[in-house]
Motif scaffolding. Structure first.
Motif, mmCIF file in Angstrom:
data_model
loop_
_atom_site.group_PDB
_atom_site.id
_atom_site.type_symbol
_atom_site.label_atom_id
_atom_site.label_comp_id
_atom_site.label_asym_id
_atom_site.label_seq_id
_atom_site.Cartn_x
_atom_site.Cartn_y
_atom_site.Cartn_z
ATOM 1 N N PRO A 1 0.811 -1.224 0.000
ATOM 2 C CA PRO A 1 0.000 0.000 0.000
ATOM 3 C C PRO A 1 0.841 1.270 0.000
ATOM 4 O O PRO A 1 0.428 2.292 -0.555
ATOM 5 N N THR B 1 0.805 1.096 -6.640
ATOM 6 C CA THR B 1 0.802 0.588 -5.277
ATOM 7 C C THR B 1 -0.475 -0.206 -5.018
ATOM 8 O O THR B 1 -1.486 -0.040 -5.695
ATOM 9 N N ALA B 2 -0.408 -1.074 -4.022
ATOM 10 C CA ALA B 2 -1.590 -1.838 -3.617
ATOM 11 C C ALA B 2 -2.579 -0.903 -2.924
ATOM 12 O O ALA B 2 -2.209 0.155 -2.417
ATOM 13 N N LEU C 1 -9.628 -5.582 -8.790
ATOM 14 C CA LEU C 1 -8.210 -5.869 -8.951
ATOM 15 C C LEU C 1 -8.048 -6.673 -10.227
ATOM 16 O O LEU C 1 -8.642 -7.750 -10.367
ATOM 17 N N ASP D 1 -3.342 -4.496 -13.101
ATOM 18 C CA ASP D 1 -2.776 -3.864 -11.914
ATOM 19 C C ASP D 1 -1.500 -4.554 -11.471
ATOM 20 O O ASP D 1 -0.610 -3.912 -10.908
ATOM 21 N N VAL D 2 -1.422 -5.850 -11.697
ATOM 22 C CA VAL D 2 -0.250 -6.619 -11.303
ATOM 23 C C VAL D 2 -0.157 -7.862 -12.182
ATOM 24 O O VAL D 2 -1.179 -8.414 -12.608
ATOM 25 N N PHE E 1 -3.879 -7.118 -1.017
ATOM 26 C CA PHE E 1 -4.534 -6.134 -1.866
ATOM 27 C C PHE E 1 -5.812 -5.705 -1.163
ATOM 28 O O PHE E 1 -6.920 -6.141 -1.504
#
Length: 516
Positions: free
Chosen positions: A57, A143-144, A154, A181-182, A302
């Motif tokens: 985060p 960032t998370a 997500l 996002d990731v 997350f």
């Protein structure tokens, strides 16, 4: 996780970031006296690009490696080099939030790992590096969400198995356009195989890598793929390794062919392979190897939407079984005692709506024998059935477990059953085995269907089976996970046409997966 910046806006900013980064190359953010003291470096120190990983985060890992001659050891002088870094909340770097100087040391291949903290949660950030008057490409990361966040979406991309010799890494071009996002990469980032004269793209070197320099060269070659380089610059990665980062089908400190690789020689190989892995991945200092050991299992949060447990299914496992009786031996372990207890604790204590497990190898059963009887892949969880079955029983009291896997070079999407020996047993979770980025190349689809379709009746838990190259994309919300199997028409050309092969859905509170 989606926030203040819309997906369309984010895609526009990504496309413009490289142009803005180049336009900003004249901006020098260190004093002129410091710049004047720099010793000239060879041109092209940022040939391997930039990357980010393991979002928190309030933090992110930023990575680069200085390598003006990437396929010949890197080409850097044998000295420590200061590298400036900067991260901002806009692509023009007008809203800078952190900056500093990192040391690129020769003993770590002049790689740079910056663990930035103090960032705001759930936000896009742009970053870059500078040394010796040279500016890196601009990267974008995220960032998370905050630890208390429970809503939103997500978007996760699942990738694995990218063999340089089998094809171009074209699925990444589509992945970048989908704006995840990731990216979760679950193993076989490189292949240790020897160069092939008939390969589409030939491996560097003259044989398998054994030394640190040889592994560095192999990683550097893979890092030069333009689509992989662009994807690393476009979103944070969460990575773990499987076998080909070291040696095919190794287990712990046991190689595939112990008669040809004595124990001391293989320990030296592990030491070299793990160090090269750390040098080329956007991971924290906790992953700095200690000789032939590296700590890779970890978890990431997350918000309260998802917890991601990242496994290491190679380093602590017992040697593979060679028979059905051996596969059911209760003394065999895939994870080792410490990692096993860590995972159980993480699953049961999780505050998250979704409990994701990044496992390098397939957890659901694969019965290869058509008709009566069983035939298994012993290198997968089928070869460690007592431990696998314990986890499946535990899944009954875990909130929404979903396993994300690679290794197979196939899309294999399954219900996870409490007991695969009993077709009537309860469904306790879902598993997505992602296909490969390029491994196996453009597979003969008719031959694949002829071989695998007859096995479907013996594996009723399989929901989808396919052999195209690509990746999986997940939109995770509180009420469910919407999954897409994204494939490309070829990896034999630098450009490919992507499409959605299938859509699937996992409902919160209802174990299993269904085709939409």
């Amino acid at each position: 996780m989606t926030g203040a910046v819309s997906p369309d806006r984010r895609r526009f900013l990504t496309a413009s970031a490289a142009v803005l980064g180049a336009a900003a190359s004249a901006q020098l953010w260190l004093p002129s006296a410091a710049r004047a003291a720099e010793t000239p470096l060879p041109d092209g120190v940022f040939s391997l690009g930039v990357a980010s990983g393991d979002p928190l985060p309030d933090g992110i890992v930023l990575w680069t490696r200085l390598a003006p001659d990437p396929l010949n050891g890197g080409g850097m002088p044998e000295r420590t080099v200061s590298v400036e870094w900067e991260i901002a909340e806009d692509a023009r770097f007008s809203r800078g939030v952190r900056r500093g100087v990192a040391q690129a040391r020769p003993e770590y291949g002049h790689s740079v790992h910056v663990d930035v903290r103090g960032l705001r949660p759930g936000r896009d950030h742009w970053y870059r590096f500078r040394t010796g008057g040279q500016l890196s490409p601009t990267g974008r990361t995220r960032t998370a969400p905050s630890r208390q966040s429970s809503g939103g979406t997500l978007r996760v991309a699942l990738a694995s198995c990218q063999n340089w010799q089998h094809g171009y890494f074209t699925p990444y071009a589509d992945m970048l356009a989908q704006d995840p996002d990731v990216v979760v990469f679950v193993g076989d980032y490189i292949y240790e195989s020897v160069p092939s004269a008939t390969a589409l793209r030939r491996h560097e070197g003259t044989g398998e890598p054994y030394s640190l320099t040889q592994y560095r060269n192999r990683y550097a070659q893979y890092r030069t793929d333009p689509d992989l380089k662009a994807m690393h610059a476009g979103a944070p990665f969460v990575v773990t390794f499987d076998d080909h980062e070291v040696d095919n089908d190794f287990a712990g400190d046991i190689p595939q062919d112990p008669d040809k690789q004595p124990h001391d020689a293989f320990v030296a190989r592990l030491t070299a392979a793990y160090q090269a892995y750390y040098e080329h991945m956007p991971v924290r200092a906790s992953a700095i190897p200690n000789g032939p050991h590296i700590r890779m299992y970890r978890h990431l949060e997350f918000g309260r939407l998802a917890r991601l447990n990242v496994l290491d299914t190679r380093q602590y496992r017992s040697d593979q079984a060679t028979s059905q009786a051996g596969a059911m031996d209760p003394s065999l372990t895939m994870l080792g005692a410490d990692q096993k207890q860590w995972l159980l604790n993480n699953l049961h204590d999780s505050p998250a709506r979704w409990n994701l497990i990044a496992s390098q190898i397939m957890m659901a059963e694969t019965d290869l024998l058509v008709g009566e009887g069983k035939q298994w892949f012993y290198d997968a969880w089928d070869g460690y059935q007592a431990e696998r079955n314990q986890f499946l029983k535990e899944f009954r009291s875990v909130r929404n477990p979903v396993v994300l896997t690679g290794d197979r070079h196939l899309t294999m999407i399954s219900d996870l059953k409490e007991d695969f020996a009993d077709p009537r047993s309860a469904v306790v979770g879902a598993e997505f085995v992602g296909t490969s980025i390029s491994s196996n190349g453009d597979q003969d689809q008719a031959a694949f269907r002829k071989e695998w379709d007859p096995r479907m009746p013996d594996n009723p838990h399989w929901k989808l089976l396919d052999a195209h190259r690509g990746y999986h994309l997940f939109d995770i919300r509180r009420d469910g996970i919407d999954a897409r199997v994204r494939v490309v028409d070829t990896v034999r050309q630098p450009k490919a046409t992507p499409s959605t092969l299938a859509r699937l859905r996992v409902e919160a509170g209802r174990p299993g997966v269904r085709l939409v």
